[in-house]
Design a protein around this motif. Structure first.
Motif, PDB file in Angstrom:
ATOM      1  N   THR A  27       0.821  -1.209   0.000  1.00 17.88           N
ATOM      2  CA  THR A  27       0.000   0.000   0.000  1.00 17.88           C
ATOM      3  C   THR A  27       0.855   1.259   0.000  1.00 17.88           C
ATOM      4  O   THR A  27       0.334   2.366   0.096  1.00 17.88           O
ATOM      5  CB  THR A  27      -0.931   0.025   1.225  1.00 17.88           C
ATOM      6  OG1 THR A  27      -0.131  -0.068   2.420  1.00 17.88           O
ATOM      7  CG2 THR A  27      -1.911  -1.136   1.181  1.00 17.88           C
ATOM      8  N   GLY A  28       2.174   1.104  -0.097  1.00 15.63           N
ATOM      9  CA  GLY A  28       3.067   2.247  -0.090  1.00 15.63           C
ATOM     10  C   GLY A  28       3.421   2.715  -1.483  1.00 15.63           C
ATOM     11  O   GLY A  28       2.706   2.446  -2.453  1.00 15.63           O
ATOM     12  N   ASN A  29       4.556   3.410  -1.577  1.00 11.35           N
ATOM     13  CA  ASN A  29       4.987   3.992  -2.844  1.00 11.35           C
ATOM     14  C   ASN A  29       6.311   3.433  -3.341  1.00 11.35           C
ATOM     15  O   ASN A  29       6.903   3.983  -4.267  1.00 11.35           O
ATOM     16  CB  ASN A  29       5.084   5.514  -2.708  1.00 11.35           C
ATOM     17  CG  ASN A  29       3.748   6.154  -2.441  1.00 11.35           C
ATOM     18  OD1 ASN A  29       2.748   5.789  -3.053  1.00 11.35           O
ATOM     19  ND2 ASN A  29       3.700   7.074  -1.502  1.00 11.35           N
ATOM     20  N   SER A  30       6.800   2.343  -2.731  1.00 12.27           N
ATOM     21  CA  SER A  30       8.061   1.777  -3.190  1.00 12.27           C
ATOM     22  C   SER A  30       8.173   0.337  -2.724  1.00 12.27           C
ATOM     23  O   SER A  30       7.458  -0.114  -1.821  1.00 12.27           O
ATOM     24  CB  SER A  30       9.254   2.584  -2.664  1.00 12.27           C
ATOM     25  OG  SER A  30       9.322   2.514  -1.250  1.00 12.27           O
ATOM     26  N   ALA A  31       9.081  -0.385  -3.362  1.00 13.18           N
ATOM     27  CA  ALA A  31       9.418  -1.751  -2.976  1.00 13.18           C
ATOM     28  C   ALA A  31      10.897  -1.950  -3.298  1.00 13.18           C
ATOM     29  O   ALA A  31      11.512  -1.139  -3.999  1.00 13.18           O
ATOM     30  CB  ALA A  31       8.561  -2.775  -3.725  1.00 13.18           C
ATOM     31  N   THR A  32      11.463  -3.019  -2.762  1.00 10.38           N
ATOM     32  CA  THR A  32      12.882  -3.314  -2.994  1.00 10.38           C
ATOM     33  C   THR A  32      13.028  -4.737  -3.504  1.00 10.38           C
ATOM     34  O   THR A  32      12.505  -5.684  -2.904  1.00 10.38           O
ATOM     35  CB  THR A  32      13.706  -3.144  -1.706  1.00 10.38           C
ATOM     36  OG1 THR A  32      13.561  -1.805  -1.217  1.00 10.38           O
ATOM     37  CG2 THR A  32      15.179  -3.422  -1.977  1.00 10.38           C
TER      38      THR A  32
END
Length: 637
Positions: free
Chosen positions: A199-204
C-alpha cells in the motif's frame, strides 16, 4: 293593468334560480367558463452539478425533489445516460412535507475511459411529468505505474544487489499492489520486499547470484497488479565472473558523474574498478574493506572514501542514488497573513513558503494520499527568540491531481487552530553553549515529513538546565500514526561573528505533545589533525568517539575556494572500537588517478569531524521515543 302575484313558494324558487345563474356567470376572466385547479408537478435539484472522479473511484451527491400543484404521490429517483462501467445507485430517500431527498452514489469502474460524460438525474411520479437535472461526470486517469532504479545492474558470481521499485500512483488510486519479479537464470534468486500486497509507494528487489550462476546478460521482468490495473518494468542483469572486476560487493553510483572508483580488501592495496552501467562490483574476503570514488558536479570535485565491515559491504548492494519518483505541483491560496508573518505549507514532502496573502505552489509533492499542514509564524518574534507558530491548519487524506489546489488556507478563520505548547527542559548544556530548536512532524503509514518551524528563536547561554516552549498539534487533532519530531542543537561559537567550533544535535520523536526533558549527546572531543606526505593534501584526524555515537563517523576537509572536497567515513564496526584514525589514502600512481582531484598539497581551508548514533530498530523512524544524535567538531587547516 294586470298584477302577477307569487306565492311564498314561488318567490323561493325564483331566488334559487337567480343565485344559480349569478354563480354560473361570475367567472373572473369574464369568459363565462369554469376555473381550472392547479396542475400537479414535480421539480428536481442537485447539491452539485458536476464532479471529477478517478477511474475506480466514487462520488456522492444529493437530489432533492419538490412537489407542487397538490401532488402528493410517491416519487422515484433514477440516473440515466451512464456509459458502460458507470453506475448510479440511489439510497436513503427521505420524505419531509412536500420534498423528497435521496443520496446518489456514482461508481466508476477502473476500465472506464477518461473523459466527460453527461448524465441525467430523473425524478418520476404517477400522474406528473418527469423532472430532470443534468450532471457532468469527468472521469480522470487513475491507477499506477512502476519504474526500476537502476534499470540495469551488474552483479558478480556469489554477489548480490538491490533494485528500487518506485510506485507512482495517479488519480487518487490507493489500492494494494502485488509486485513480483521473474527471469534470470539458474542460480539467481529474486526476493521482493514487501512480499505481499503493497500500500506504499516503493518496494525493494534483492537479487542474489550464486557462485555457479552462468555469466551473461539477462532481462528480469517486474510485474505489478491490483484489481483491473496492471503494469510492468524490466531490469537488465549482467552476471560477471568472480574476480576481474566482479565480486560480492557492489555500489550503485549511476546517478553521479563518476571520474574514478577503487576498492580495498582488508588493508591490502587499492585496486581501480571499472563500472558497468554505473554499478561498481568488487570482492571483499577479509573482515573489512572499503571503496573510494571521485565524482564531479560542475567545477567541484569530491573525493570520498568509505570503510565498512565485510557484512556491511556484501549483505546488499550499496545504492547511493536516491529513489526517483514521479512528483507533482499542488497549488493553493492563503489569507490571514500579517505584515511580518511567514507561513509554510507541506503536502507529501512537497513544500512552499509565503510572506503575504495570495497564491502558493507546493512542488515535489509525492503521488498518493497525504496530510496537508500549514503553519504561520511572526518573523519579528522569531528573530527576538520568542518564536513558534501562532496558527495552524491540518487537512487530512488529500489526494489532489497535478496542478490542482488545496483551496484557500485562512489562518484567521475556517479550519485554523491555535497550536498546542509544552515545556522542554534540556540537560547537559555546556558553559557558553547556545541552543536552537525546531519542530517537525511525521504522519501517515508512509511516515511523511512536514516542518512546523526551524530554529525559531535562539536561546542564549544560561545556567543548566535550560527550558523553552515548543509548539505542535493538539492531541485531539492527532492520529495514532502522527509523531512530533523535536530537534535541539547546541552550538559552541567563540563570538557572534566567528564560525562555530562544535555543534551537537538530538532529535526525538513522540506522539502527544507534552512537557519533556531532553539530554544532549556528548560533545565530540577536539581531534588531532596532521598532514601526511603526498602529491595532494592528505590530512589525518585522530580522535575518540563517545558511546552516544555507535553508527558511523566522518572526517572531511574542503579547500578555501570550495572547489575540491575530500572525506573519509568509517562505520563503528569497521573501527572495532571508539578510537578513530582517519586519513586520505595515497592514490598516487594508480591507473587513471588524477592528483588534481583532492584539495591541493599547499591548500588551506576548513575541516570537520562528525559522528552519529540512533536507537532505531526495524520499526524505523516513526516509533515512540525514537532518538537520533549527531556531533561535529570544526576547524581550519
Amino acid at each position: 293593468m294586470s298584477r302577477h302575484r307569487f306565492s311564498r313558494r314561488s318567490r323561493a324558487a325564483l331566488a334559487v334560480l337567480v343565485l344559480t345563474a349569478a354563480g354560473a356567470g361570475c367567472k373572473s376572466d369574464g369568459s363565462g367558463g369554469t376555473e381550472p385547479g392547479p396542475t400537479p408537478a414535480i421539480s428536481i435539484s442537485l447539491s452539485v452539478n458536476s464532479a471529477s472522479v478517478p477511474q475506480g473511484g466514487t462520488t456522492q451527491l444529493a437530489a432533492t425533489l419538490t412537489r407542487s400543484g397538490g401532488f402528493t404521490g410517491t416519487v422515484t429517483f433514477s440516473v440515466t445516460g451512464t456509459p458502460t462501467g458507470v453506475s448510479g445507485a440511489v439510497g436513503n430517500v427521505v420524505d419531509a412535507g412536500g420534498t423528497s431527498t435521496g443520496t446518489i452514489v456514482i461508481q466508476v469502474a477502473p476500465a472506464v475511459a477518461p473523459g466527460t460524460y453527461n448524465l441525467t438525474v430523473r425524478g418520476s411520479g404517477t400522474g406528473v411529468t418527469d423532472a430532470s437535472a443534468a450532471f457532468a461526470l469527468t472521469v480522470t486517469a487513475s491507477g499506477f505505474t512502476i519504474s526500476a532504479q537502476p534499470a540495469a545492474t551488474s552483479i558478480a558470481q556469489g554477489g548480490n544487489g538491490t533494485v528500487n521499485i518506485a510506485i507512482n500512483r495517479a488519480g487518487g488510486f490507493a489500492g494494494a499492489i502485488t509486485i513480483v519479479a521473474t527471469g534470470g537464470t539458474a542460480g539467481v534468486t529474486l526476493t521482493m520486499n514487501p512480499a505481499g500486497p503493497n500500500t506504499g509507494n516503493s518496494a525493494t528487489l534483492t537479487i542474489a547470484v550464486s557462485a555457479t550462476a552462468a555469466p551473461g546478460t539477462y532481462t528480469l521482468g517486474i510485474g505489478a497488479a491490483s484489481g483491473q490495473f496492471a503494469t510492468s518494468a524490466t531490469v537488465v542483469l549482467t552476471i560477471t565472473a568472480a574476480g576481474g572486476g566482479g565480486g560480492n560487493a557492489s555500489v550503485n553510483l549511476a546517478c553521479f558523474q563518476v571520474l574514478w572508483f577503487a576498492a580495498q580488501n582488508g588493508t591490502g592495496p587499492w585496486t581501480p574498478v571499472t563500472g558497468v552501467n554505473g554499478v561498481y562490483s568488487f570482492n571483499v574476503t577479509a573482515a573489512t574493506g572499503g571503496f573510494a570514488w571521485v565524482h564531479q558536479s560542475g567545477a567541484v570535485t569530491q573525493t570520498q572514501v568509505q570503510y565498512m565491515t565485510r557484512s556491511e559491504l556484501t549483505t546488499a548492494q550499496i545504492n547511493l542514488c536516491p529513489l526517483v519518483t514521479t512528483t507533482k505541483t499542488v497549488n493553493g491560496t492563503v489569507a490571514g497573513m500579517g505584515a511580518t508573518d511567514f507561513a509554510q505549507f507541506w503536502l507529501g514532502n512537497g513544500s512552499a513558503n509565503r510572506t503575504a496573502n495570495g497564491a502558493f505552489s507546493m512542488t515535489q509533492v509525492a503521488q498518493g494520499t497525504h496530510d496537508f499542514f500549514a503553519w504561520r509564524h511572526d518573523n519579528l518574534r522569531d528573530l527576538t527568540g520568542t518564536g513558534n507558530p501562532d496558527r495552524g491548519v491540518i487537512r487530512r487524506d488529500q489526494n489532489i491531481a497535478a496542478g490542482g489546489s488545496v483551496g484557500n488556507v485562512d489562518f484567521g478563520a475556517g479550519d485554523s487552530f491555535t497550536p498546542a505548547t509544552s515545556t522542554v527542559t534540556v540537560n547537559g548544556v555546556a558553559g557558553g553553549e547556545v541552543l536552537t530548536h525546531g519542530m517537525g512532524y511525521y504522519s501517515g503509514a508512509a511516515c511523511t515529513f512536514a516542518s512546523f518551524y526551524a530554529f525559531a528563536g535562539t536561546h542564549p547561554p544560561l545556567p543548566a538546565p535550560q527550558t523553552f516552549t515548543a509548539s505542535g498539534v493538539p492531541a485531539a487533532q492527532q492520529r495514532n500514526t502522527d509523531f512530533h519530531q523535536i530537534y535541539v542543537t547546541g552550538i559552541v561559537q567563540p563570538s557572534q561573528t566567528a564560525p562555530p567550533t562544535a555543534t551537537r544535535v538530538v532529535q526525538e520523536l513522540y506522539r502527544v505533545l507534552a512537557n519533556r526533558t531532553i539530554t544532549l549527546p556528548t560533545m565530540l572531543p577536539v581531534p588531532t589533525i596532521t598532514t601526511l606526505a603526498g602529491q595532494y593534501k592528505r590530512l589525518q584526524a585522530v580522535y575518540a568517539i563517545p558511546a552516544d555515537y555507535q553508527i558511523n563517523t566522518v572526517f572531511a576537509y574542503t579547500e578555501s575556494n570550495n572547489q575540491r572536497f575530500a572525506s573519509i567515513a568509517a562505520s563503528l564496526g569497521y573501527l572495532g572500537g571508539p578510537n578513530a584514525t582517519l586519513a586520505m589514502p595515497d592514490f598516487n600512481g594508480l591507473a587513471n588517478w588524477n592528483n588534481a582531484w583532492p584539495p591541493g598539497a599547499t591548500s588551506t581551508g576548513t575541516w570537520f569531524t562528525n559522528a552519529n548514533g540512533n536507537n532505531l530498530g526495524s520499526g524505523g523512524l516513526c516509533v515512540e521515543n525514537a532518538r537520533i544524535v549527531g556531533g561535529t567538531r570544526l576547524g581550519v587547516y
